[in-house]
Design a protein around this motif. Structure first.
Motif: not given
Length: 465
Positions: A321-325, A345-348, A358-362
């Motif tokens: 289980x990861x965390x979308x944030x 971002x997501x926390x792997x 991990x930053x995904x996008x603004x």
């Protein structure tokens, strides 16, 4: 104020005794005393040990794992009109204040319905789909001041769906003990009886039900935002609608709680998002008997990060289980306006309770996120909504999707800038065609009021097949 008086008085006493003339030793004294008192307060509120508490209040990550201005790895793609919006529920005359929507077949008739928290009418309502494609709204519970979250689950194990309700007691931040946890028991034929699991507590922003102590019945995990006096707790189900509360942490600003087996030991742990000045993600590790140990998973270096939501899922599909944030809260500003560091971002989950940022996008003002394989390519795409984008600009979006091209690399696609101020989001197949549809809810607390929506159903037309 009391804390600073203690520090200043202590400094004056030492200066008088030692006749210190230079201001530098005094500043060092103030700093050391402030650190000492901060250590005591932080240890008490967080529940950590002394060593971890000291590390928490003195060490701020400054690398790419917590830099709030880190660049995301997404690129921008073309707009594809595959979601067709339609209003679900009745017309409205006042600016809608929908805080939460949930897709659920409440009456178990095979047609997906919508549960909505309405902070304008202070109600929890059922937007029932019957017959297929027709939606009719019924109030299930009123006089719930600022309901913030629901979860539909068979709490009493009698074969029908009950509803857990987190009640703030006031929409905007307040330190009064006005929050409550309410369970709407389904008594048959979709009539509901109200039970109070907790009341006169700090404003409740989230509640989830699961068996935490492995005794065969449902317990509750609760996030209490408060204002600067919040809590995270679990509520033990004693049977016969009796409950006992156990406070896990006294930090202000908890927004979400999720129950998931983070450490893969066979029991459910609690993951909590804490905003306000903390901007942290915590895990409370369960020993299987509901004895919990706190573990700090993430802390932003930006005290104004604006944490707004987490969602647990196996984002990279590696079996854990990861965390979308998301960070897009702007209620600290009047009027609320998004900030340039807001985004997704997501926390792997790297194992052993280590999570890599991990930053995904603004995405300015982002308030919520969900994952689903929308294009049927066997990886999870992301959908996100914004409450506090820069609405004066026509380019500012309220709804986007992030196409996963594999390996957690994303292409950002605009969906819509109408309605604005979207805070609530959920995903399900509403018309039974095998394609994921989406529902959103509008929280129009501040202007502009020219592109408003209450509960919007976005039907997938299949263009992504």
């Amino acid at each position: 104020m009391i804390l600073w008086k203690k520090i200043i008085n202590q400094g004056k006493r030492i200066i008088k005794l030692s006749k210190i003339s230079s201001p530098l030793p005094l500043l060092l004294l103030y700093s050391s005393d402030f650190l000492f008192y901060s250590l005591i307060i932080s240890q008490k509120k967080s529940g950590l040990g002394w060593k971890d508490t000291l590390k928490r209040i003195t060490y701020q990550k400054r690398d790419n794992n917590s830099d709030s201005l880190a660049l995301g790895n997404s690129t921008t793609g073309e707009k594809i009109d595959f979601l067709i919006p339609e209003q679900a529920g009745p017309e409205f005359t006042e600016a809608p204040l929908i805080s939460f929507v949930q897709a659920s077949d409440l009456d178990r008739d095979g047609l997906m319905d919508i549960i909505a928290c309405d902070c304008r009418s202070n109600t929890v309502s059922w937007i029932r789909q019957y017959p297929a494609g027709t939606y009719t709204e019924t109030i299930l519970a009123d006089n719930l001041i600022a309901p913030a979250h629901t979860q539909v689950v068979d709490f009493d194990n009698d074969g029908d769906s009950d509803i857990m309700v987190a009640v703030l007691g006031m929409l905007f931040p307040n330190n009064d003990k006005i929050g409550s946890v309410v369970i709407l028991e389904n008594t048959g034929k979709n009539t509901f009886k109200r039970h109070i699991a907790a009341e006169k507590i700090a404003r409740v922003s989230d509640v989830r039900a699961a068996d935490l102590n492995n005794d065969g019945d449902m317990d509750l995990a609760v996030a209490q935002f408060g204002y600067d006096d919040g809590e995270t707790r679990w509520i033990e189900n004693l049977g016969n609608w009796k409950f006992e509360s156990h406070v896990l942490q006294n930090l202000s600003g908890p927004i979400n709680v999720e129950m998931v087996d983070v450490d893969s030991d066979g029991d459910l742990d609690i993951v909590s998002l804490v905003s306000q000045e903390w901007e942290e993600i915590w895990c409370f590790l369960n020993d299987g008997k509901a004895n919990f140990q706190p573990k700090l998973l993430f802390k932003s270096s930006n005290q104004d990060f604006g944490s707004s939501a987490i969602s647990m899922c196996d984002a990279d599909q590696d079996g854990d289980q990861d965390i979308l944030y998301t960070n897009g809260d702007a209620f600290d500003y009047i009027p609320p306006r998004g900030r340039p560091w807001h985004g997704i971002q997501w926390l792997e989950n790297k194992g052993n309770l280590n999570f890599e940022f991990h930053r995904i996008c603004d995405f300015v003002g982002v308030s919520n996120i969900r994952a689903v394989d929308i294009d049927n390519d066997k990886d999870l795409d992301l959908f996100a909504v914004s409450t506090f984008n820069l609405w004066d600009s026509p380019e500012s979006q309220s709804f986007i999707w992030l196409e996963n091209k594999g390996g957690m690399q994303f292409i950002t696609h605009n969906i819509s800038n109408t309605p604005t101020h979207i805070i609530a989001l959920d995903i399900s197949d509403f018309n039974g065609d095998g394609q994921a549809d989406i529902i959103t809810g509008g929280m129009h607390t501040f202007p502009p009021f020219d592109r408003m929506g209450r509960v919007t159903l976005w039907i997938n037309n299949g263009k992504l097949k």
